[in-house]
Scaffold this motif. Sequence first.
Motif, mmCIF file in Angstrom:
data_model
loop_
_atom_site.group_PDB
_atom_site.id
_atom_site.type_symbol
_atom_site.label_atom_id
_atom_site.label_comp_id
_atom_site.label_asym_id
_atom_site.label_seq_id
_atom_site.Cartn_x
_atom_site.Cartn_y
_atom_site.Cartn_z
ATOM 1 N N LYS A 164 37.490 37.885 48.479
ATOM 2 C CA LYS A 164 38.619 37.177 47.849
ATOM 3 C C LYS A 164 39.325 36.217 48.776
ATOM 4 O O LYS A 164 40.170 35.438 48.339
ATOM 5 C CB LYS A 164 39.685 38.199 47.415
ATOM 6 N N ASN A 179 39.408 37.021 41.628
ATOM 7 C CA ASN A 179 39.485 35.576 41.808
ATOM 8 C C ASN A 179 39.733 35.292 43.281
ATOM 9 O O ASN A 179 40.249 36.143 43.995
ATOM 10 C CB ASN A 179 40.651 35.004 40.981
ATOM 11 N N PRO A 180 39.393 34.080 43.745
ATOM 12 C CA PRO A 180 39.783 33.727 45.106
ATOM 13 C C PRO A 180 41.307 33.798 45.212
ATOM 14 O O PRO A 180 42.015 33.444 44.258
ATOM 15 C CB PRO A 180 39.298 32.280 45.257
ATOM 16 N N TYR A 239 44.259 31.682 43.269
ATOM 17 C CA TYR A 239 43.819 30.953 42.081
ATOM 18 C C TYR A 239 44.094 31.780 40.816
ATOM 19 O O TYR A 239 44.537 32.920 40.883
ATOM 20 C CB TYR A 239 42.317 30.600 42.208
ATOM 21 N N PRO A 269 40.852 35.935 36.505
ATOM 22 C CA PRO A 269 39.748 35.810 35.546
ATOM 23 C C PRO A 269 39.928 36.717 34.334
ATOM 24 O O PRO A 269 40.290 37.881 34.471
ATOM 25 C CB PRO A 269 38.541 36.280 36.354
ATOM 26 N N HIS A 307 34.137 33.860 34.166
ATOM 27 C CA HIS A 307 35.124 33.353 35.141
ATOM 28 C C HIS A 307 34.835 33.942 36.524
ATOM 29 O O HIS A 307 34.920 33.244 37.538
ATOM 30 C CB HIS A 307 36.553 33.770 34.759
ATOM 31 N N ASN A 360 31.653 32.407 37.996
ATOM 32 C CA ASN A 360 31.838 31.016 38.413
ATOM 33 C C ASN A 360 32.383 30.924 39.831
ATOM 34 O O ASN A 360 32.022 30.025 40.585
ATOM 35 C CB ASN A 360 32.812 30.290 37.481
ATOM 36 N N GLN A 361 33.277 31.840 40.195
ATOM 37 C CA GLN A 361 33.945 31.684 41.483
ATOM 38 C C GLN A 361 33.453 32.619 42.571
ATOM 39 O O GLN A 361 33.476 32.265 43.739
ATOM 40 C CB GLN A 361 35.441 31.854 41.297
ATOM 41 N N LEU A 362 33.032 33.825 42.197
ATOM 42 C CA LEU A 362 32.648 34.806 43.218
ATOM 43 C C LEU A 362 31.193 35.241 43.086
ATOM 44 O O LEU A 362 30.740 36.124 43.808
ATOM 45 C CB LEU A 362 33.570 36.036 43.143
ATOM 46 N N ARG A 396 44.026 23.984 40.506
ATOM 47 C CA ARG A 396 43.948 23.017 41.600
ATOM 48 C C ARG A 396 44.791 21.789 41.291
ATOM 49 O O ARG A 396 45.310 21.144 42.170
ATOM 50 C CB ARG A 396 42.496 22.600 41.830
ATOM 51 N N ARG A 416 42.319 27.408 33.086
ATOM 52 C CA ARG A 416 41.040 27.079 33.705
ATOM 53 C C ARG A 416 40.392 25.873 33.022
ATOM 54 O O ARG A 416 39.856 24.989 33.689
ATOM 55 C CB ARG A 416 40.070 28.266 33.621
ATOM 56 N N GLN A 441 39.561 21.875 34.547
ATOM 57 C CA GLN A 441 38.230 21.232 34.591
ATOM 58 C C GLN A 441 38.234 19.825 33.991
ATOM 59 O O GLN A 441 37.243 19.108 34.120
ATOM 60 C CB GLN A 441 37.192 22.045 33.785
#
Length: 317
Positions: A48, A137-138, A141, A144, A149, A152-154, A226, A282, A286
């Motif tokens: 994370k 999630n990171p 951020y 999820p 979700h 996609n990130q981890l 972001r 999310r 995008q």
Amino acid sequence: MAQIGTDQQRAKALLEAGNVVGIPTETVYGLAANALDPDAVVTIFRVKNRPAFDPLIVHTDSLDKVTRFVTDLPEAAQQLAATFWPGPLTLLLPRQPIIPDLVTSGLPTVAVRIPNHPLTRALLRSLDFPLAAPSANPFGYISPTTAQHVANQLGDQIPYILDGGPALVGLESTIVGFEGGMPTIYRLGGLAQEAIEQVIGPVALRSHSTSNPKAPGMLSSHYAPRKPVYLVQPGASPPPTPRSGALVFRELFGGIAGGNQRTLSPTGNLNEAAKNLFAYLRELDQLEIDQIYAELLPPEGLGRAINDRLRRAAATA
Ligand code: AMP
Ligand code: MG
């Protein structure tokens, strides 16, 4: 790349071998590992990119097991547990030495919860250790609410994600502690303050501190997309700009393309709004836009927790 599936035995075997696995809960997806194994827990922090001062929640499946991890269960905690577990409520309780320092960031209390998701409850029942699990999630951020979700990130850092469908509550758990004998909400979340107060009477609210590690993950900038997020008071509207997006409660804003907007609940249902919140943030993150305008909700029920997340998403430090 992580596989996504519904194989409980596979998740169990991976966890027993000290791995980290994505798990569904009714609040958000968790990044789970054996809470009693510091080597497994350290992997959660690494995956994370989470600072060691931010403690984890310990998940289990029965009150009987909870009593093995804590030294005291105050009367108010017992009432809340009896009423809301399994459910989106985390209790801060004095910990037994069996809980590693890493899990609590050295604090004298441990955060415990019995989640309400059939797959994860069955998994917890089958294990002879509890699961430490922060949101998958990171760090910093958006949390999820689907297995995708998480992937996609981890996905490139974990072997498996147990897919339990979209999270039905969609907000992290409400965290309640009892420091000095006073029931206190440390984080607003998926269980409304009003519901808690109906059971144990008035509770204090200690949210929104900034850098105090004792105040649970209450960093002011958190849960953030972001793209920059700007808050819009209920009933107001943002300036019309071509490259903006918007997250609205019931009705679209004028002056922003409909395709760049997401409506949390056309009927004004705060539970539905909570369920949609993170997935829509999310999606907006995008799009080909430069900023997101987010409309604040009525400050009642889950509206307060949603506004808390929107404020953090909008905070820059
Ligand atoms: P997450 O599951 O990602 O929402 O993170 C768990 C949250 O629980 C974090 O914000 C932690 O700071 C908070 N938490 C966990 N244990 C404790 C504790 N012993 N005292 C205060 N807050 C805690
Ligand atoms: Mg989190």
